[in-house]
Design a protein around this motif. Sequence first.
Motif, PDB file in Angstrom:
ATOM      1  N   ALA A  73       0.819  -1.212   0.000  1.00  0.00           N
ATOM      2  CA  ALA A  73       0.000   0.000   0.000  1.00  0.00           C
ATOM      3  C   ALA A  73       0.852   1.262   0.000  1.00  0.00           C
ATOM      4  N   ASP A  74       1.981   1.235   0.711  1.00  0.00           N
ATOM      5  CA  ASP A  74       2.822   2.446   0.746  1.00  0.00           C
ATOM      6  C   ASP A  74       3.869   2.464  -0.364  1.00  0.00           C
ATOM      7  N   GLY A  75       3.879   1.426  -1.231  1.00  0.00           N
ATOM      8  CA  GLY A  75       4.751   1.423  -2.386  1.00  0.00           C
ATOM      9  C   GLY A  75       6.086   0.755  -2.186  1.00  0.00           C
ATOM     10  N   ALA A  98      -4.023  -3.576  -2.071  1.00  0.00           N
ATOM     11  CA  ALA A  98      -2.880  -2.711  -1.781  1.00  0.00           C
ATOM     12  C   ALA A  98      -2.124  -2.334  -3.055  1.00  0.00           C
ATOM     13  N   LEU A  99      -1.913  -3.281  -3.937  1.00  0.00           N
ATOM     14  CA  LEU A  99      -1.222  -2.988  -5.200  1.00  0.00           C
ATOM     15  C   LEU A  99      -1.987  -1.952  -6.015  1.00  0.00           C
ATOM     16  N   PRO A 103      -1.706   3.922  -9.248  1.00  0.00           N
ATOM     17  CA  PRO A 103      -2.270   3.889 -10.607  1.00  0.00           C
ATOM     18  C   PRO A 103      -1.476   3.025 -11.582  1.00  0.00           C
ATOM     19  N   GLY A 104      -0.173   3.002 -11.455  1.00  0.00           N
ATOM     20  CA  GLY A 104       0.624   2.231 -12.397  1.00  0.00           C
ATOM     21  C   GLY A 104       0.546   0.736 -12.187  1.00  0.00           C
ATOM     22  N   GLN A 105      -0.083   0.278 -11.101  1.00  0.00           N
ATOM     23  CA  GLN A 105      -0.130  -1.149 -10.793  1.00  0.00           C
ATOM     24  C   GLN A 105      -1.539  -1.728 -10.843  1.00  0.00           C
ATOM     25  N   GLU A 148     -11.408   0.823 -13.020  1.00  0.00           N
ATOM     26  CA  GLU A 148     -11.025  -0.382 -13.747  1.00  0.00           C
ATOM     27  C   GLU A 148     -11.044  -1.602 -12.840  1.00  0.00           C
ATOM     28  N   LEU A 149     -10.569  -1.441 -11.604  1.00  0.00           N
ATOM     29  CA  LEU A 149     -10.573  -2.553 -10.660  1.00  0.00           C
ATOM     30  C   LEU A 149     -11.999  -2.915 -10.270  1.00  0.00           C
ATOM     31  N   PHE A 150     -12.838  -1.913 -10.000  1.00  0.00           N
ATOM     32  CA  PHE A 150     -14.224  -2.166  -9.623  1.00  0.00           C
ATOM     33  C   PHE A 150     -14.931  -2.954 -10.724  1.00  0.00           C
ATOM     34  N   ASN A 151     -14.735  -2.532 -11.972  1.00  0.00           N
ATOM     35  CA  ASN A 151     -15.374  -3.222 -13.092  1.00  0.00           C
ATOM     36  C   ASN A 151     -14.898  -4.668 -13.197  1.00  0.00           C
TER      37      ASN A 151
END
Length: 578
Positions: A73-75, A98-99, A103-105, A148-151
């Motif tokens: 979560a913190d990268g 967490a990933l 946005p890039g993940q 995108e994740l929700f969909n």
Amino acid sequence: MSGDLPKEALKTVIGALCAPAATPNGFDAQADRWREEALKAALPALLARTSAKRLRGQLLVHAEEKMLAALAADGTVTAADMPAILRHRRVWAGLISALARHPGQVEAAIALLPRLPSHEVEQVVRDWDPDRYTRTKGAAPAPPVPQELFNAVLEACLTPLAAYLLHPEPEEGWEAVPAFSKDWSLELGDRAGWAMLARCPQRWAQLTAHPVFGAAVQHLLLDQAETQALQDAQFRAAAPDSEELPADPAPALSEDLLLACLPALCLPELADLPNPQVTARRTLHHIANRVRSNPRLAELAADQLHAAADALVTRGQLLTWSDKHQGDHEFDGRVLRLAEDLTLLSANPDHLVGACAQLARLDQPAVVSPTPSRILIRVLDNTDPDHDRPARLLERHYEHRRVQSLATLAANPHTPHTAVADVLNGLHPAELAWIAEKADGPDWFLATAAAVPVSEDEDDGVVRLLNDDELGKHPDPAAVLQSWLDSPATGEILSRSEVYRAVVKSRYRTLEHLRQIPADEILARHEPTVTLKILLDHCGRSTDRWEALASAMTFGYDDEKVTFGELLDSLASATEAT
């Protein structure tokens, strides 16, 4: 860990912290516990300073799931670390959430969804904010779930139901399901799919027309939307300082949405399943439940509902009478549900006549007034002064359901009055009393019930159990006890124990009374000391009889009931055989 540690020392420090503690004499458990604690404390800082894959892999093996999710979560942990993590662990919802905070993940997180067990996919969104209950005031809120994740989660949760609707063959062992589920709620009640749909009501209209998931969405909305809305309203009304639940709450589904869901209303995907005697009955009940949850469907889809009810009754031969088998405790319930469902869905007079005829063939109710009790009378007289009236006694064990179903059938304008009148003429006196006192039916129905002829010598049909003080006032108390044992109440599962208990506890009982009662009722449930002297006298010093008694006292729930008299006779025959 100190920030002064030089980069050149990282490899050595990591190697030392990841290796089990050992001494010249072998493994040192205490030192190894210290090592694990030190590694746990230093792990976030070491990962932040280490980019080499092999060293990061050494550290990731030792991290717990909660720490890995927090570091992702913190990268500190990224998508590039997934191969090393998944080499030793299965993927879990918290890691994906967490990933996806970065946005890039998001794409990499979505790619992990197929590796989750199906029942855990929805947790990716449900547990998106792990600190929602512990976040302090003023702390930054969690970012919104990426669309995108929700969909992707929504589609993954809808996919099992969509696939089932395409190929709805029941799984192996499905024949046992009807005993627990009377409709298709088990198969269509996908909790994860509905949980995701409930989070996006603004998209319902769009999703009902989806080329792949539209049918699944329609089924879930018809089954769940109104029920969930009512539960949510009741929950809010139960909260302190909340407003009362409105008498007529706004529906969760608009009329346009209901119309959009009509293609799924009558479960066309399940029309050709095998064993239609079971599947048609379950489908009919499921459709009826949908109409009960969404009453507007009765008008919006009247023709569709009538046609579906006719087709299901015909295909499943639902009005063909079959005799009740021993131990079939669901028989009456099936007949009553069928009558109630046809009342709601059918406009076919012949089918409604058939439902009335099935109600008429059900066993008469066993109406029992329990043995008077000083405490019970004191409590009931204060709270329910009519507790001993036939109509009230009929409701004690839900014996009023037959006449209640008849009243609903009478309210259907397509039900012939003569069919209802035929059933009324064969009702138990307590059922007629229930109609007079409690039924809410059309005037012609109430008038017809009131006009049913009653002979002058007919009683109210209630088996009234008396205590010994009242029995003593009768000229033949033993005959009264015998009348209880001969009554229909001994054939009804919920009332027979009351009758047996009253007989066993009475001082007017005889051995002949006890011989007629099931042995397990006497020996295991009601006053076992009553029969102790009988058994002592009967078995005496005969080893064979005592052994026969021990082997006979195995009463299974579904075993054929052995009377106390049959048990005593079997002990005598055991002696003769030896």
